[in-house]
Structure formats: C-alpha cells, structure tokens
Scaffold this motif. Sequence first.
Motif, PDB file in Angstrom:
ATOM      1  N   ALA B  16      31.667  29.784  81.794  1.00  0.00           N
ATOM      2  CA  ALA B  16      33.133  30.569  82.129  1.00  0.00           C
ATOM      3  C   ALA B  16      33.602  31.964  81.118  1.00  0.00           C
ATOM      4  O   ALA B  16      34.125  32.963  81.465  1.00  0.00           O
ATOM      5  CB  ALA B  16      34.074  29.006  81.688  1.00  0.00           C
ATOM      6  N   GLU B  19      33.804  34.720  83.243  1.00  0.00           N
ATOM      7  CA  GLU B  19      35.092  34.927  84.016  1.00  0.00           C
ATOM      8  C   GLU B  19      36.000  35.808  83.234  1.00  0.00           C
ATOM      9  O   GLU B  19      37.373  35.189  82.956  1.00  0.00           O
ATOM     10  CB  GLU B  19      34.758  33.516  84.492  1.00  0.00           C
ATOM     11  N   SER B  21      39.270  36.290  84.004  1.00  0.00           N
ATOM     12  CA  SER B  21      40.625  35.064  84.268  1.00  0.00           C
ATOM     13  C   SER B  21      40.443  33.679  82.799  1.00  0.00           C
ATOM     14  O   SER B  21      41.839  33.612  83.577  1.00  0.00           O
ATOM     15  CB  SER B  21      40.809  34.532  86.053  1.00  0.00           C
ATOM     16  N   LEU B  22      39.818  33.757  82.562  1.00  0.00           N
ATOM     17  CA  LEU B  22      39.292  32.739  82.183  1.00  0.00           C
ATOM     18  C   LEU B  22      39.084  33.178  81.035  1.00  0.00           C
ATOM     19  O   LEU B  22      38.952  33.910  80.159  1.00  0.00           O
ATOM     20  CB  LEU B  22      38.544  31.444  82.189  1.00  0.00           C
ATOM     21  N   LEU B  57      38.616  26.982  79.110  1.00  0.00           N
ATOM     22  CA  LEU B  57      38.781  26.606  80.289  1.00  0.00           C
ATOM     23  C   LEU B  57      40.140  26.823  81.003  1.00  0.00           C
ATOM     24  O   LEU B  57      39.966  26.844  81.914  1.00  0.00           O
ATOM     25  CB  LEU B  57      38.160  25.228  80.377  1.00  0.00           C
ATOM     26  N   CYS B  58      40.625  27.088  80.283  1.00  0.00           N
ATOM     27  CA  CYS B  58      42.464  27.885  80.816  1.00  0.00           C
ATOM     28  C   CYS B  58      42.804  29.309  80.946  1.00  0.00           C
ATOM     29  O   CYS B  58      41.991  29.706  80.818  1.00  0.00           O
ATOM     30  CB  CYS B  58      43.678  27.911  79.041  1.00  0.00           C
ATOM     31  N   ARG B  59      43.765  29.372  82.271  1.00  0.00           N
ATOM     32  CA  ARG B  59      43.286  30.641  82.743  1.00  0.00           C
ATOM     33  C   ARG B  59      44.615  31.438  81.504  1.00  0.00           C
ATOM     34  O   ARG B  59      45.461  30.769  80.845  1.00  0.00           O
ATOM     35  CB  ARG B  59      44.596  30.602  83.848  1.00  0.00           C
TER      36      ARG B  59
END
Lengths: 201, 117
Positions: B16, B19, B21-22, B57-59
């Motif tokens: 993650a 990524e 966005s996270l 793990l949240c956006r």
Amino acid sequence: MRRPDDTELLRLHANLVAANPTASAEIAEILYEWLMRRLKAAVPYASTEDVADVAADALVRYLANPDRFRPERGMGLAGFLLMDARGDLLNLLDSKRPQHRPTPLSDAVADQLEDRNIRSMTQERMLERLPSQLDERVLALLPDQRDRGILELMMDGVRDSDAYAALMGLRERSRDIQAREVKRAKDRIRARLKRGGIRRD
Amino acid sequence: MVVSDVTSRAPLIRRASAEPSLWASLLATLDQREGLDSGAISSRLQVTPDAVERLALCRRPRSGSEADDLGETARYVGTNVVELATLYRLGRALEILADSGATTGLRQAARKREGDE
C-alpha cells in the motif's frame, strides 16, 4: 474461518466507489487474512511469503481501482479477489518453475469460462483457479477438489458439458461417455449435498 | 517501511506504501524524510500500532472534502482530528518538496544554519 459476508462487502464496495476514506481499510481488515488462508488452502505448495505478497497485491490493486470489480456479473467481492489473487499466485509459481506449456482447452470450453480468465489451461490448472464460492459446510461434504470444481460450475449455471468434461479429464472420450459421466458426477454431488442437509434452490 | 515487519499485515502495508491514494504512502514519506516511524506516529496520534496500520489503509482526504474526510478518518482510527490534520499537512508538504527536489536543499540549509550557530 468463515467466508466474509458478501452483502457487507457489497456495502463497503459502494462506499469505496463513493470515495469514502475508511472503506478501503475496512475491506482490507475483512479480506486480507481470509484471502491468505484461502490461497494457501487452494495452492498449498506456495510459500507463505508468496501467498501474503500476492494477496496484498490483489487487494491493493482493487482498493486503488475499485471499478475493476463488477458486482452485476454475479460474483461476490471475496470470490473476485480470490480468483484474481489465485491467478497471480499460479503465474508467479509458473515463473519460478521449469518451463511447462499447458494444453489449451477447446474454444467451446474457453468461451464458457472466458469471464473467469482461465483460457489455455490444463485440467489441473482449471481446478486450482476456480473461484471458491463454497462455504465450509459444503467443503466438508466434498473433500475432492474435482467435485468442488464441478459444483462451482453448476452454481455458476454452466450448462455446456465440455466444461465439465474438461474438469473431469474426459476430453479425449466420446460425447456419449462424457455426457454419461458428467451426469453421474452431478447426480452424485447433488445426492451427497442432500444427504448433508444442503439444498440448492 | 512505516509499519513493523513482524505484523501479519506488513506485506499489505508495504504494498500500500506504493499507492499514492492511500495513507500508507504518506506515512512512508514521513518515515523516510522526517524519521517518523510507526512508533512515532503512534505516540503522536496517541493510538495503538494497530490503529496506525488501519490508518495506513485508509484513503487520503479528497481535495474539497478534506475536513470531512479527515474527521471521518480520525474517528475510525480513534485519534484527534487536529493531530491527524497536522500530520497530513506535514506529509503533504514533504511530498511536494520532494517532488520539487527541494528537500535536500532545505536540509542542507538547515544543517548549515545549525553549523553557523
């Protein structure tokens, strides 16, 4: 470990698509460990590290791009991610093995299974890649992996006997024998589930 | 790597982190550029290490809805929204500086100032 609740996952998926900031974490919380366990059970010869990495990849890929999952296709999110991750895991293991080229399935079978993205596969590979929609009770009644594969095709409404014949290793046999053996297998599975108190509507 | 490798979620958090966005990627930036590792984040937000993993793990907040999203994320993680917002802005500033290649220059300037004093 029980299969995650598809209705709850569908609700969280809708939240994720709507850009809710915590839906991704909630989905990961529900699915990551389950995915790892199911992957390990489906491909027991894979290492725990490979299983964990592949499950993480599949999950993050989905979280970053939730539109990849299409609920209208009828498969639940858990099944979708398991199928995705299982394909990745087998590809990873293939890349680590000496070269092996599988025998392609017939076009008819491949068309039936196109949505599952399992073209060009041997019987063994099909069995490994089939998404697991079956709950623990059914798994206990059907210890044989081939029977589970047949049941999953039945649950998906696959009617073409070529798909069943491929799963059962009967592709080289005559049509009559295929039809007879497929019917026999389906009847046997139905009877076993009925005896176990499981009814399919 | 912002979260301890001994946890079973470590491979997920690691993945993650790549990524954008996270939150995991922002926490990775804070770790790499400010030395704020999982323990430091946990102390700063006054939450458990498990809550830091859930935060990872949240956006990230959407532009235009930052206040609402930060509020919802703070409630989910169990922390103070002001602390979370401060951490978020620090992470974003570091990312922007890193993108512009300015971080190294700033650090060098800071070191030079320290040396002059």
